[in-house]
Design a protein around this motif. Structure first.
Motif, PDB file in Angstrom:
ATOM      1  N   ILE A   1       5.376   0.240   6.564  1.00 55.38           N
ATOM      2  CA  ILE A   1       4.118   0.989   6.607  1.00 55.38           C
ATOM      3  C   ILE A   1       3.902   1.450   8.042  1.00 55.38           C
ATOM      4  O   ILE A   1       4.461   0.867   8.977  1.00 55.38           O
ATOM      5  CB  ILE A   1       2.952   0.078   6.113  1.00 55.38           C
ATOM      6  CG1 ILE A   1       1.685   0.902   5.793  1.00 55.38           C
ATOM      7  CG2 ILE A   1       2.641  -1.047   7.097  1.00 55.38           C
ATOM      8  CD1 ILE A   1       0.614   0.128   5.018  1.00 55.38           C
ATOM      9  N   GLY A   2       3.107   2.492   8.221  1.00 51.91           N
ATOM     10  CA  GLY A   2       2.736   2.925   9.572  1.00 51.91           C
ATOM     11  C   GLY A   2       1.591   2.064  10.071  1.00 51.91           C
ATOM     12  O   GLY A   2       1.092   1.196   9.348  1.00 51.91           O
ATOM     13  N   PRO A   3       1.160   2.311  11.322  1.00 52.48           N
ATOM     14  CA  PRO A   3       0.007   1.568  11.841  1.00 52.48           C
ATOM     15  C   PRO A   3      -1.156   1.616  10.857  1.00 52.48           C
ATOM     16  O   PRO A   3      -1.441   2.657  10.270  1.00 52.48           O
ATOM     17  CB  PRO A   3      -0.303   2.290  13.142  1.00 52.48           C
ATOM     18  CG  PRO A   3       1.043   2.778  13.595  1.00 52.48           C
ATOM     19  CD  PRO A   3       1.744   3.193  12.340  1.00 52.48           C
ATOM     20  N   ALA A   4      -1.812   0.467  10.655  1.00 53.29           N
ATOM     21  CA  ALA A   4      -2.765   0.349   9.555  1.00 53.29           C
ATOM     22  C   ALA A   4      -3.974  -0.495   9.942  1.00 53.29           C
ATOM     23  O   ALA A   4      -4.142  -1.601   9.464  1.00 53.29           O
ATOM     24  CB  ALA A   4      -2.057  -0.249   8.339  1.00 53.29           C
ATOM     25  N   GLY A   5      -4.792   0.040  10.826  1.00 50.32           N
ATOM     26  CA  GLY A   5      -6.034  -0.642  11.205  1.00 50.32           C
ATOM     27  C   GLY A   5      -7.167  -0.231  10.291  1.00 50.32           C
ATOM     28  O   GLY A   5      -7.032   0.690   9.483  1.00 50.32           O
ATOM     29  N   PRO A   6      -8.311  -0.911  10.423  1.00 50.32           N
ATOM     30  CA  PRO A   6      -9.441  -0.660   9.519  1.00 50.32           C
ATOM     31  C   PRO A   6     -10.200   0.628   9.844  1.00 50.32           C
ATOM     32  O   PRO A   6     -10.204   1.079  10.983  1.00 50.32           O
ATOM     33  CB  PRO A   6     -10.354  -1.856   9.797  1.00 50.32           C
ATOM     34  CG  PRO A   6     -10.109  -2.158  11.239  1.00 50.32           C
ATOM     35  CD  PRO A   6      -8.641  -1.911  11.453  1.00 50.32           C
ATOM     36  N   THR A   7     -10.837   1.182   8.814  1.00 51.53           N
ATOM     37  CA  THR A   7     -11.772   2.274   9.030  1.00 51.53           C
ATOM     38  C   THR A   7     -13.195   1.701   8.963  1.00 51.53           C
ATOM     39  O   THR A   7     -13.385   0.532   8.642  1.00 51.53           O
ATOM     40  CB  THR A   7     -11.536   3.411   8.010  1.00 51.53           C
ATOM     41  OG1 THR A   7     -12.229   4.579   8.473  1.00 51.53           O
ATOM     42  CG2 THR A   7     -12.008   3.050   6.608  1.00 51.53           C
ATOM     43  N   THR A   8     -14.191   2.531   9.300  1.00 54.46           N
ATOM     44  CA  THR A   8     -15.584   2.067   9.346  1.00 54.46           C
ATOM     45  C   THR A   8     -16.084   1.747   7.937  1.00 54.46           C
ATOM     46  O   THR A   8     -16.118   2.625   7.068  1.00 54.46           O
ATOM     47  CB  THR A   8     -16.477   3.138  10.003  1.00 54.46           C
ATOM     48  OG1 THR A   8     -15.891   3.518  11.250  1.00 54.46           O
ATOM     49  CG2 THR A   8     -17.881   2.602  10.256  1.00 54.46           C
TER      50      THR A   8
ATOM     51  N   LEU B   1      -4.206  11.140  -3.902  1.00 55.31           N
ATOM     52  CA  LEU B   1      -5.078  11.079  -2.723  1.00 55.31           C
ATOM     53  C   LEU B   1      -4.307  10.880  -1.410  1.00 55.31           C
ATOM     54  O   LEU B   1      -4.919  10.787  -0.345  1.00 55.31           O
ATOM     55  CB  LEU B   1      -6.127   9.974  -2.886  1.00 55.31           C
ATOM     56  CG  LEU B   1      -7.165  10.188  -3.990  1.00 55.31           C
ATOM     57  CD1 LEU B   1      -8.126   9.007  -4.043  1.00 55.31           C
ATOM     58  CD2 LEU B   1      -7.944  11.481  -3.794  1.00 55.31           C
ATOM     59  N   GLY B   2      -3.007  10.842  -1.464  1.00 59.51           N
ATOM     60  CA  GLY B   2      -2.193  10.730  -0.232  1.00 59.51           C
ATOM     61  C   GLY B   2      -2.521   9.460   0.537  1.00 59.51           C
ATOM     62  O   GLY B   2      -2.446   8.361  -0.016  1.00 59.51           O
ATOM     63  N   PRO B   3      -2.931   9.616   1.838  1.00 61.14           N
ATOM     64  CA  PRO B   3      -3.212   8.400   2.624  1.00 61.14           C
ATOM     65  C   PRO B   3      -4.365   7.583   2.035  1.00 61.14           C
ATOM     66  O   PRO B   3      -4.526   6.411   2.344  1.00 61.14           O
ATOM     67  CB  PRO B   3      -3.576   8.934   4.009  1.00 61.14           C
ATOM     68  CG  PRO B   3      -3.805  10.401   3.860  1.00 61.14           C
ATOM     69  CD  PRO B   3      -3.109  10.840   2.622  1.00 61.14           C
ATOM     70  N   GLU B   4      -5.166   8.215   1.169  1.00 61.81           N
ATOM     71  CA  GLU B   4      -6.317   7.513   0.578  1.00 61.81           C
ATOM     72  C   GLU B   4      -6.003   6.887  -0.783  1.00 61.81           C
ATOM     73  O   GLU B   4      -6.889   6.323  -1.436  1.00 61.81           O
ATOM     74  CB  GLU B   4      -7.502   8.471   0.445  1.00 61.81           C
ATOM     75  CG  GLU B   4      -8.038   8.943   1.783  1.00 61.81           C
ATOM     76  CD  GLU B   4      -9.497   9.355   1.717  1.00 61.81           C
ATOM     77  OE1 GLU B   4     -10.295   8.585   1.163  1.00 61.81           O
ATOM     78  OE2 GLU B   4      -9.821  10.451   2.189  1.00 61.81           O
TER      79      GLU B   4
ATOM     80  N   GLY C   1      -6.616   3.711   5.873  1.00 63.65           N
ATOM     81  CA  GLY C   1      -5.794   4.885   5.566  1.00 63.65           C
ATOM     82  C   GLY C   1      -4.682   4.893   6.600  1.00 63.65           C
ATOM     83  O   GLY C   1      -4.861   5.381   7.705  1.00 63.65           O
ATOM     84  N   PRO C   2      -3.522   4.297   6.260  1.00 65.77           N
ATOM     85  CA  PRO C   2      -2.487   4.097   7.279  1.00 65.77           C
ATOM     86  C   PRO C   2      -1.890   5.408   7.807  1.00 65.77           C
ATOM     87  O   PRO C   2      -1.969   6.446   7.154  1.00 65.77           O
ATOM     88  CB  PRO C   2      -1.403   3.305   6.545  1.00 65.77           C
ATOM     89  CG  PRO C   2      -1.881   3.080   5.161  1.00 65.77           C
ATOM     90  CD  PRO C   2      -3.106   3.865   4.929  1.00 65.77           C
TER      91      PRO C   2
END
Lengths: 279, 185
Positions: free
Chosen positions: B75-82, B148-151, B65-66
């Motif tokens: 795109i903004g910073p975009a690392g992984p979620t759990t 869902l916006g960022p999702e 979810g960037p």
């Protein structure tokens, strides 16, 4: 009585939200560099190098280190000889709103835990206030990511558990967290107080700079021992195996009830973010 | 360290079978994004046997979810979620043809078993390296669930997207092996 305008609070909080998200502390950068020398896993070394490059990009371009820009946790020490004209909590929330919106930070807060929607501005903040002598206001913004927060725990133990019980609880919690909180982690430990206060202590412990030991040599030794034991677990950077699982362990303690023995572990990811200003 | 393996999307079973835990992989081409809310919707459709709004056959989903993009940024910073939060949904999506997942953190036994059964792979990408990772994303397009916006589900065009094989299609688990290798009594 010294007077402070609410706008000063708003602007300071907004600035701290952005700075905490863009600029990783020098203490963390230094411990990454030291970790590179100690890490035995090639994958682990690559990850530490990525984290150093990432911090540099974020700092140069003024963009967040991590896309999870956190829950805005604010610690405020309010001098008893200072008067804020207006509602100070509203001002802090306004600062969070401004910082997260103008700073292009991700908004991650849902208005109601069950029925809610994203508030769209990362408010409300969690504000912990203590009163101190003097005419200053010390504000620390510590954005807290969800992944590491989810690996935290409070345990109401027995007084008979003693310090060994706390150590085992911390080790077990870190082991069960494994790769999930984005290791290398920072571990905040609270001991004593009550059910809710011990969690606060563990959170407060995370505000220390890496390497800053507890002033009581007894707890300083426990911090060193726990760090050594955690780094023998083998979890390593991102949990893919290696030496560097934790960057530091911090303990905060408080008097307890004769019947109770609360302990809490609050885990932080390697993005140990916190910025402070004194007004 | 061995040279990284280059992987072009969409991927085939043959591509997947070659990957082993610990391999460094550079992904090129298009990948999809999705996290909690989008997964829930995809899962519910798939469970009812209804068509999905996106084709997941041969695809890789990145759990992300960037942060918002600054002006001038793709795109903004975009690392992984759990990743573990997507565990209840992942096996059914693999059954429907999903070949890869990118995230951080451990997966459940059900997900690991499904990876063997349906020939899929789970990649770890460095959590908290979001600014660095975003530089490998060349374009972004919302392809489903814009509400869902960022999702929302996005299609990312990635170049040399740096991942590590954490769970392979042969039952290998780097989390388990890594800890075993570096644990000291």
């Amino acid at each position: 009585m010294r007077e402070v305008a609410t706008q000063t609070i708003v602007d300071t909080v907004a600035r701290l939200c952005m700075e905490a998200n863009y600029f990783l502390g020098d203490d963390v950068i230094k411990v990454f560099q030291e970790g590179l020398k100690k890490e035995e896993s090639e994958t682990g070394k690559n990850i530490l190098n990525q984290l150093l490059q990432n911090a540099e990009i974020a700092k140069t371009e003024n963009i967040p280190i991590c896309q999870d820009c956190g829950f805005a946790v604010v610690f405020m020490e309010l001098g008893t000889d200072v008067c804020v004209q207006g509602n100070i909590i509203d001002a802090i929330n306004e600062g969070v709103r401004k910082g997260y919106t103008e700073g292009y930070l991700r908004k991650s807060i849902v208005s109601d835990p069950i029925k809610g929607k994203n508030t769209g501005d990362n408010t409300p903040a969690i504000v912990h206030t203590t009163f101190v002598p003097g005419d200053r206001i010390k504000i620390t913004v510590a954005p807290k990511g969800g992944g590491s927060e989810n690996m935290s725990e409070v345990k109401m133990g027995k007084p008979a558990d003693g310090i060994e019980g706390v150590k085992n609880f911390v080790i077990d919690r870190v082991l069960r967290s494994s790769a999930n909180p984005c290791p290398p982690i920072v571990v905040g430990v609270g001991i004593g107080g009550t059910f809710e206060y011990v969690a606060f202590l563990a959170k407060k412990a995370l505000l220390r700079d890496i390497g800053q030991r507890h002033p009581d040599p007894f707890y300083a030794d426990v911090e060193r021992e726990l760090l050594e034991r955690i780094n023998k677990l083998g979890i390593g950077p991102m949990g893919l195996g290696g030496r560097i699982t934790a960057l530091d362990v911090f303990i905060e303690v408080h008097p307890r009830h004769i019947a109770s023995f609360p302990a809490a572990v609050n885990i932080n990811c390697h993005a140990a973010r916190h910025k402070t200003a004194i007004i | 360290m061995a040279e990284p393996i280059r992987l072009k999307t969409p991927v085939t079973d043959e591509d997947i079978i070659k990957l082993k835990i610990g391999d460094s992989v550079l992904i090129n081409g298009k990948i999809l994004t999705g996290r909690d809310a989008a997964h829930k919707r995809l899962f519910e459709l798939a469970k009812k046997g209804e068509p999905l709004p996106i084709d997941i056959k041969g695809q890789i989903i990145y759990y992300v979810g960037p942060a918002p993009a600054k002006p001038g940024y793709v795109i903004g910073p975009a690392g992984p979620t759990t990743s573990g939060r997507m565990d209840p949904y992942a096996p059914l999506l693999m059954e429907k043809g999903l070949k890869g997942m990118i995230g951080k953190g451990i997966r459940s036994k059900d997900v690991r078993d499904a990876m063997q059964k349906f020939k899929a792979v789970y990649f770890s990408i460095t959590g908290g390296a979001a600014a660095l990772i975003s530089k490998q994303i060349k374009s972004v397009k919302i392809v489903a669930y814009e509400d869902l916006g960022p999702e929302a589900i996005r299609e990312l065009e990635v170049e040399d997207f740096p991942v590590i094989v954490a769970n392979d299609a042969h039952g290998g688990d780097l989390y388990e092996e890594g800890i075993k290798k570096y644990r000291r009594a």
